[in-house]
Design a protein around this motif. Structure first.
Motif, PDB file in Angstrom:
ATOM      1  N   SER A 111       1.224  -0.915  -5.062  1.00 47.70           N
ATOM      2  CA  SER A 111       1.469   0.176  -4.128  1.00 47.70           C
ATOM      3  C   SER A 111       1.225   1.522  -4.809  1.00 47.70           C
ATOM      4  O   SER A 111       0.691   2.457  -4.196  1.00 47.70           O
ATOM      5  N   ASP A 112       1.566   1.623  -6.092  1.00 44.05           N
ATOM      6  CA  ASP A 112       1.303   2.863  -6.826  1.00 44.05           C
ATOM      7  C   ASP A 112      -0.200   3.127  -6.940  1.00 44.05           C
ATOM      8  O   ASP A 112      -0.651   4.269  -6.859  1.00 44.05           O
ATOM      9  N   ILE A 113      -0.953   2.058  -7.144  1.00 45.16           N
ATOM     10  CA  ILE A 113      -2.409   2.229  -7.257  1.00 45.16           C
ATOM     11  C   ILE A 113      -2.984   2.666  -5.912  1.00 45.16           C
ATOM     12  O   ILE A 113      -3.873   3.527  -5.849  1.00 45.16           O
ATOM     13  N   GLN A 114      -2.465   2.076  -4.833  1.00 43.20           N
ATOM     14  CA  GLN A 114      -2.871   2.524  -3.493  1.00 43.20           C
ATOM     15  C   GLN A 114      -2.662   4.028  -3.356  1.00 43.20           C
ATOM     16  O   GLN A 114      -3.546   4.756  -2.903  1.00 43.20           O
ATOM     17  N   GLN A 115      -1.465   4.450  -3.748  1.00 44.43           N
ATOM     18  CA  GLN A 115      -1.139   5.879  -3.645  1.00 44.43           C
ATOM     19  C   GLN A 115      -2.069   6.719  -4.497  1.00 44.43           C
ATOM     20  O   GLN A 115      -2.496   7.810  -4.102  1.00 44.43           O
ATOM     21  N   ALA A 116      -2.364   6.211  -5.696  1.00 47.61           N
ATOM     22  CA  ALA A 116      -3.261   6.945  -6.602  1.00 47.61           C
ATOM     23  C   ALA A 116      -4.618   7.140  -5.942  1.00 47.61           C
ATOM     24  O   ALA A 116      -5.185   8.248  -5.951  1.00 47.61           O
TER      25      ALA A 116
ATOM     26  N   ASN B  34      -8.659  10.308  -1.492  1.00 48.08           N
ATOM     27  CA  ASN B  34      -8.424  10.409  -0.060  1.00 48.08           C
ATOM     28  C   ASN B  34      -9.018   9.237   0.724  1.00 48.08           C
ATOM     29  O   ASN B  34      -9.664   9.402   1.746  1.00 48.08           O
ATOM     30  N   THR B  35      -8.814   8.056   0.186  1.00 46.57           N
ATOM     31  CA  THR B  35      -9.280   6.861   0.879  1.00 46.57           C
ATOM     32  C   THR B  35      -8.328   5.710   0.551  1.00 46.57           C
ATOM     33  O   THR B  35      -7.428   5.860  -0.277  1.00 46.57           O
ATOM     34  N   THR B  36      -8.501   4.579   1.221  1.00 43.52           N
ATOM     35  CA  THR B  36      -7.644   3.430   0.940  1.00 43.52           C
ATOM     36  C   THR B  36      -8.478   2.188   0.672  1.00 43.52           C
ATOM     37  O   THR B  36      -9.634   2.104   1.091  1.00 43.52           O
ATOM     38  N   VAL B  37      -7.890   1.242  -0.034  1.00 43.49           N
ATOM     39  CA  VAL B  37      -8.525  -0.069  -0.202  1.00 43.49           C
ATOM     40  C   VAL B  37      -7.630  -1.098   0.476  1.00 43.49           C
ATOM     41  O   VAL B  37      -6.412  -0.938   0.513  1.00 43.49           O
ATOM     42  N   ASP B  38      -8.244  -2.156   1.016  1.00 40.22           N
ATOM     43  CA  ASP B  38      -7.468  -3.136   1.783  1.00 40.22           C
ATOM     44  C   ASP B  38      -6.495  -3.875   0.874  1.00 40.22           C
ATOM     45  O   ASP B  38      -5.347  -4.064   1.202  1.00 40.22           O
ATOM     46  N   ASP B  39      -6.996  -4.304  -0.268  1.00 42.65           N
ATOM     47  CA  ASP B  39      -6.152  -5.155  -1.093  1.00 42.65           C
ATOM     48  C   ASP B  39      -6.393  -4.834  -2.563  1.00 42.65           C
ATOM     49  O   ASP B  39      -7.508  -4.980  -3.056  1.00 42.65           O
ATOM     50  N   VAL B  40      -5.368  -4.378  -3.236  1.00 42.42           N
ATOM     51  CA  VAL B  40      -5.479  -4.121  -4.670  1.00 42.42           C
ATOM     52  C   VAL B  40      -5.300  -5.442  -5.408  1.00 42.42           C
ATOM     53  O   VAL B  40      -4.283  -6.110  -5.261  1.00 42.42           O
ATOM     54  N   VAL B  41      -6.312  -5.839  -6.168  1.00 43.44           N
ATOM     55  CA  VAL B  41      -6.217  -7.086  -6.909  1.00 43.44           C
ATOM     56  C   VAL B  41      -5.963  -6.785  -8.386  1.00 43.44           C
ATOM     57  O   VAL B  41      -6.704  -6.035  -9.008  1.00 43.44           O
ATOM     58  N   LEU B  42      -4.899  -7.373  -8.901  1.00 44.59           N
ATOM     59  CA  LEU B  42      -4.571  -7.197 -10.318  1.00 44.59           C
ATOM     60  C   LEU B  42      -4.805  -8.514 -11.037  1.00 44.59           C
ATOM     61  O   LEU B  42      -4.596  -9.584 -10.486  1.00 44.59           O
TER      62      LEU B  42
END
Length: 594
Positions: free
Chosen positions: A9-14, A20-28
């Motif tokens: 969620s922090d990476i989403q916010q970053a 100024n964009t979003t990604v659907d799914d952050v994969v770690l």
RNA sequence: GCAUUCGUAGCUCAAUUGGAUAGAGCACCUGACUACGGAUCAGGAGGUUUGGGGUUCGAAUCCCUACGAGUGCACCA
């Protein structure tokens, strides 16, 4: 708090804040051990959308995280890989959560049910190595699904009728002399297996004789007097002939006693047992139903078929021209029956991959018939077990018997303990020793069969299966015993393992251990999603190996800083409990001492 | 023949599902104990991921092809 979710969620916010964009799914992914950090975020996939170089994106996100995220303590970027370090304080929270959560690793109830059918033996011979893979798999998958929050029904369908049982019956009638398991000193399943072999020998001899007289082999196989007698016996059984049924009941009762003993030994049980002698007639109404719905069609000889060429399958017979059932007919019936009995959302069959096609057809038919539950049907297909010498063949006597194998692994554990335990077991009674060796032998065997991807064919090497070094069940069991020993000593010296952990700084290996612990629920979920005990086996080994590294590098009881001592004890205890849980999902017990 | 699964160190297996220099164990070699349990740990050596093409920032993984192996193609279960 789940660190991984927080970090995502922090990476989403970053990304939101910086680009100024979003990604659907952050994969770690876990960071490779030669780099610093524990989580890695791969930035290549963002390059097109953001029109920046991968390393540049990594730098930007990394800097943003160190400034704004409460859990990120540092980062480094290698090409497009952003490696992230987590603050010790966050790891301590994780450890405290795990240590105080007795149901750690048990996922929330799903209010969904699953039936797992496995084992499903024939009653004409004892269980062998192949059955063990099936039983261990089915049992473990059931436990894993339970941990995932499903209601699980373990079911077994005993194939207790048909030509193969009549073969044993006939041989017993001819050569048996009223022998019983007691008089023979054999388990019932082994006794009946003996007569099955006797039948086969006598039958082969008759075939050879006929072939010698000039009969073609195929014809000889059908016309051998013994085969004709077997078929007559099957007819008598189906007509309910009292003498035949009595013999059948007696022999089957002996076999069940034998199977039960083996199931008890390997710790496998069922919630529901179906007997084919009761269910083999089912399915004919479904054939009627299919005909009425126009899904099946009748040929001139009055046999009934389904055309599945649209699904990329063939035309398949569902009822013989004489009106009797085939295997498929029965399976149509029992699938409905199982649903009527339990109404589970899913039905899983643990059956070898030689039946892949059969299940494709079965499921396709159920879909065509419009069964509401059809999408929940799943064939958990597993590969055969080969010996170093090649395939197991009953005809060539190369089949590895399950009871013998368990006996051998238990003995191997016992003789290994003589060398390795060095007096640690002196206070054990004989009964305790026997139980321990059984636990270790079975642990070795179950782990050996479960650590391999179940879909794949595997090779069984007897020497390796009883090994207790390296990636084996006993290695993991040893770590558990080792941890309990430390905990016992701590208790003796009055050091507490309770309370909140609070230290200034964690060692790298401690971080690594807590990180692994925190991954456990996720592994349980993945293993449930993929019906894959091998994930859990791999996890248990990783955790154990990392604990041994920790144990070698840092002292627990000799640590003079009391906060550190306490933290390490709590960590050790949590690792021990997680090992016990993970091994429990494989159906493997772990000892307090060994 | 048709369908289907597979081919990774000498051997047995991994590889987070398309990510970094492909990792473990066994076997082999070298180190570490009057020990919080050495049934352990650290290190070394070992690979053209069956061969050949292709797809792309990137392939053991996806596509094509050749070779090799397993399984299925019963009015058996």
């Amino acid at each position: 708090m789940d660190i991984q979710e927080q970090l995502k969620s922090d990476i989403q916010q970053a990304i939101q804040a910086l680009f100024n964009t979003t990604v659907d799914d952050v994969v770690l992914q876990p960071t490779k051990k030669e780099f610093e950090g524990l989580y890695t975020f791969v930035t290549f996939s963002l390059t097109k959308a953001l029109r920046q170089a991968p390393a540049q994106i990594g730098q930007a996100i990394g800097s943003w995280l160190t400034e704004n995220s409460t859990i990120v303590s540092g980062f480094n970027v290698v090409q497009g890989f952003l490696n992230i370090s987590i603050a010790d304080a966050a790891w301590l929270n994780v450890l405290n959560d795990i240590a105080t959560n007795p149901s750690f690793g048990n996922l929330a109830a799903k209010n969904q049910s699953v039936m797992v059918e496995f084992s499903s033996p024939n009653t004409n011979k004892p269980l062998h190595l192949g059955h063990l893979r099936n039983n261990f798999l089915g049992d473990s998958v059931s436990r894993i699904l339970k941990a995932n929050g499903y209601d699980v029904v373990k079911a077994c369908i005993v194939n207790d009728r048909g030509v193969h049982i009549c073969k044993s019956m006939l041989a017993y009638k001819m050569f048996g002399n009223n022998e019983t398991p007691e008089s023979a000193g054999m388990k019932g399943d082994h006794l009946i297996g003996k007569y099955y072999v006797l039948f086969d020998k006598a039958y082969k001899a008759q075939i050879e004789e006929l072939v010698g007289q000039g009969t073609p082999k195929e014809e000889a196989e059908k016309k051998a007097p013994l085969m004709l007698e077997v078929q007559q016996m099957l007819r008598l059984w189906e007509q309910g002939d009292p003498e035949t049924v009595a013999l059948w009941s007696q022999l089957n009762a002996w076999v069940y006693e034998g199977f039960d003993a083996t199931y008890r030994t390997i710790g496998v049980s069922f919630d529901k047992t179906y007997y084919e002698s009761n269910t083999y007639i089912l399915g004919k109404e479904i054939v009627e139903e299919g005909l009425q719905k126009g899904i099946f069609y009748r040929k001139d000889d009055s046999s009934v078929w389904i055309d599945l060429t649209e699904e990329g399958l063939d035309q398949k017979l569902v009822l013989r021209s004489d009106g009797t059932s085939v295997y498929m007919t029965q399976d149509l019936g029992t699938t409905d029956l199982k649903y009527e009995d339990f109404h589970t959302n899913r039905q899983i069959w643990v059956v070898g991959n030689e039946q892949d096609y059969h299940f494709k057809v079965l499921f396709a038919i159920m879909r065509r018939l419009g069964r509401s539950y059809a999408d929940g049907l799943y064939h958990l297909s597993y590969g055969m077990v080969d010996l170093p010498t090649g395939k197991m063949k009953s005809r060539e006597g190369t089949v590895v018997d399950a009871d013998d194998l368990i006996q051998e692994t238990t003995e191997a554990a016992a003789s290994a303990a003589d060398e390795a335990a060095k007096g640690k077991l002196d206070e054990f009674s004989e009964t305790e020793k026997t139980a321990l060796f059984r636990m270790l032998g079975l642990g070795a065997l179950k782990y050996y069969l479960l650590k391999v991807d179940s879909q794949k064919r595997m090779q069984f090497n007897p020497a390796e299966s009883v090994d207790l070094h390296g990636n084996t069940g006993p290695y993991i069991q040893y770590v558990h015993a080792r941890i309990q020993s430390v905990l016992r000593k701590a208790a003796d010296t009055g050091v507490s393992v309770e309370g909140q952990v609070s230290v200034e700084q964690l060692d790298e290996i401690e971080q690594q251990l807590i990180f692994l612990l925190s991954q456990y629920p996720q592994r349980v979920q993945e293993a449930g999603d993929d019906y894959a005990p091998s994930y859990i086996a791999q996890y248990a080994y990783d955790l154990s190996k990392t604990f041994n590294q920790f144990y070698d590098k840092l002292s627990i009881l000799k640590e003079t800083d009391s906060a550190k001592l306490h933290a390490r004890l709590v960590l050790a205890k949590s690792v021990g409990e997680t090992i016990r849980k993970a091994m429990g999902l494989l159906g493997i017990d772990v000892p307090e001492k060994m």
